[in-house]
Design a protein around this motif. Structure first.
Motif, short mmCIF file in Angstrom:
data_model
loop_
_atom_site.label_atom_id
_atom_site.label_comp_id
_atom_site.label_asym_id
_atom_site.label_seq_id
_atom_site.Cartn_x
_atom_site.Cartn_y
_atom_site.Cartn_z
N CYS A 290 -37.46 39.23 -4.11
CA CYS A 290 -36.10 39.57 -3.67
C CYS A 290 -36.04 39.98 -2.20
O CYS A 290 -34.96 40.17 -1.65
CB CYS A 290 -35.48 40.64 -4.57
N CYS B 40 -37.18 46.68 -11.71
CA CYS B 40 -37.63 45.29 -11.86
C CYS B 40 -37.54 44.81 -13.31
O CYS B 40 -37.50 43.60 -13.55
CB CYS B 40 -39.06 45.13 -11.36
N CYS C 171 -42.31 36.73 -9.72
CA CYS C 171 -42.42 37.63 -8.56
C CYS C 171 -43.81 38.25 -8.48
O CYS C 171 -44.36 38.68 -9.49
CB CYS C 171 -41.36 38.72 -8.68
S1 SF4 Z 1 -39.24 41.70 -9.97
FE1 SF4 Z 1 -39.55 41.15 -7.84
S2 SF4 Z 1 -37.70 40.01 -7.28
FE2 SF4 Z 1 -37.25 41.14 -9.11
S3 SF4 Z 1 -36.39 43.09 -8.38
FE3 SF4 Z 1 -38.56 43.42 -8.69
S4 SF4 Z 1 -39.43 43.07 -6.69
FE4 SF4 Z 1 -37.42 42.15 -6.66
#
Ligand code: SF4
Length: 394
Positions: A340, A365, A374
């Motif tokens: 993100c 997350c 991610c």
């Molecule tokens: S999983 Fe990765 S992309 Fe999703 S909110 Fe958390 S840090 Fe951001």
């Protein structure tokens, strides 16, 4: 923070032990062929010993007296009261120190992220290195015969191994001996060598290296800037840019597979495009260029104010540099950036690169639909003040 179910600690601590230092393979299966190179793990109860095992690990803290007597009589080494014993897997390679009761996991059989650390020492002192200067100058090199034993015990079917340090090439002849041994014992493994590349400035060494390395090896070399002054400031060694630059050139001239790594920090993020230009001009035959976010440990913590910059603040420059390289047909990867924080057009270049025992996610997350793709955060970086996450919906 979400607890990662795959988490396997690299250090296990026991309470009481006896015997000699050993590097051995874990054997949890009672039916396995007995071998002096294997340990037996007894999880519950202590009454099903197999003769011939070199070492026993016990989860139980207080072994029954008659069992201890039995072990002593037989002269068998053991450690008892080992925490996290359940996390060891069949075919793991571990180092056992019965004096300190420490068990170090050297090779994890169910991981694609194993490494051989050859030395803690380095001839650079990079300002954002995740090791500290004291760690890199301690004189505790691992003896060659221990490294060879470690290699010998690794499962023959292992697909990937990273050779790292410190600076592994500082071992000179021993380094050549080690890569030659890897080639012989694990010929079908893919290797990644992490080096500052300075040694390859010397053409004789480069030729010896190429003659002895395993057949499938990528050499990953960091370049911090497009000109000597900034590169040498970041590496803390005057003249390191010239050696690294010609090291990369010598290897490329011989057709070696080179990955150039750029660790993005506050000092070089607005030079990324210039670095990309330089690569394009002089190193167009590189196998890959990787942009990496920092791991905030060691020197990086000490120099935090000078080097830390949030993921978001580097996005414009990162994208420009990436596009320049891609347009020239150079493969690009992005490591250690949470999804993100990245411009969406770069998501396909992102690698889930943080080792499974180091990766962490923020509580928010768990509501993110791309968490499986991610790469998350380093355990050392997740709590940096200006990190914000933006869970992706749907
Ligand atoms: S999983 Fe990765 S992309 Fe999703 S909110 Fe958390 S840090 Fe951001």
């Amino acid at each position: 923070m979400i607890k990662d179910s795959k988490y396997r600690p690299l250090f296990l601590k026991g309470k009481e032990g006896r015997g000699n230092y050993s590097v051995v393979v874990v054997c949890r299966n009672d039916e396995e062929t007995i071998s002096m190179n294997k340990i037996k793990i007894v999880l519950k109860g202590c009454n099903n010993f197999l003769k011939g095992y070199k070492f026993y690990l016990f989860q139980e803290e207080n072994l029954k007296e008659e069992i201890v007597n039995h072990l002593k009589l037989k002269g068998i080494s053991y450690i008892c009261g080992v925490h996290d014993l359940d996390t060891l897997r069949d075919k793991d390679v571990i180092e056992i120190n019965p004096v300190t009761c420490n068990i170090r996991v050297l090779y994890r059989s169910n991981s694609n992220d194993n490494f051989l650390m050859l030395t803690n020492k380095c001839n650079n002192n990079c300002i954002m290195c995740p090791d500290s200067l004291s760690v890199r100058t301690e004189n505790n090199n691992i003896p060659l015969h221990i490294i060879k034993r470690h290699i010998k015990l690794i499962d023959k079917s292992t697909t990937f191994l990273c050779i790292t340090g410190g600076e592994p090439t500082l071992l000179r002849d021993d380094f050549i001996e080690i890569i030659k041994y890897c080639k012989e014992k694990l010929p079908n493994t893919k290797y990644l060598l992490l080096t500052n590349g300075r040694i390859f400035y010397y053409k004789n060494f480069t030729e010896t290296f190429i003659k002895n390395r395993p057949k499938d090896m990528v050499i990953a070399i960091p370049i911090h800037a497009h000109e000597p002054k900034l590169h040498d400031y970041i590496s803390s060694i005057e003249g390191s840019f010239v050696q690294t630059f010609y090291g990369v050139k010598n290897l490329l001239d011989k057709g070696e597979k080179i990955e150039i790594r750029i660790v993005v920090n506050k000092l070089n993020y607005n030079m990324l495009k210039n670095i990309a230009f330089m690569i394009n001009k002089y190193f167009a035959k590189v196998f890959r260029v990787s942009f990496m976010a920092m791991e905030m440990l060691g020197n990086a913590v000490v120099n935090n104010k000078e080097i830390w910059i949030s993921f978001k603040d580097v996005q414009t420059e990162l994208k420009q540099a990436v596009l320049l390289l891609l347009k020239s047909g150079i493969e690009v990867k992005i490591y250690n950036f949470p999804l993100c924080s990245l411009d969406k057009s770069l998501w396909s270049l992102n690698v889930r690169s943080i080792s499974d025992y180091k990766v962490r996610y923020k509580d928010k997350c768990k509501d993110c639909s791309v968490i499986e793709k991610c790469g998350g955060f380093f355990n050392s970086t997740i709590n940096m003040e200006d990190i914000k996450v933006h869970p992706v919906k749907g």
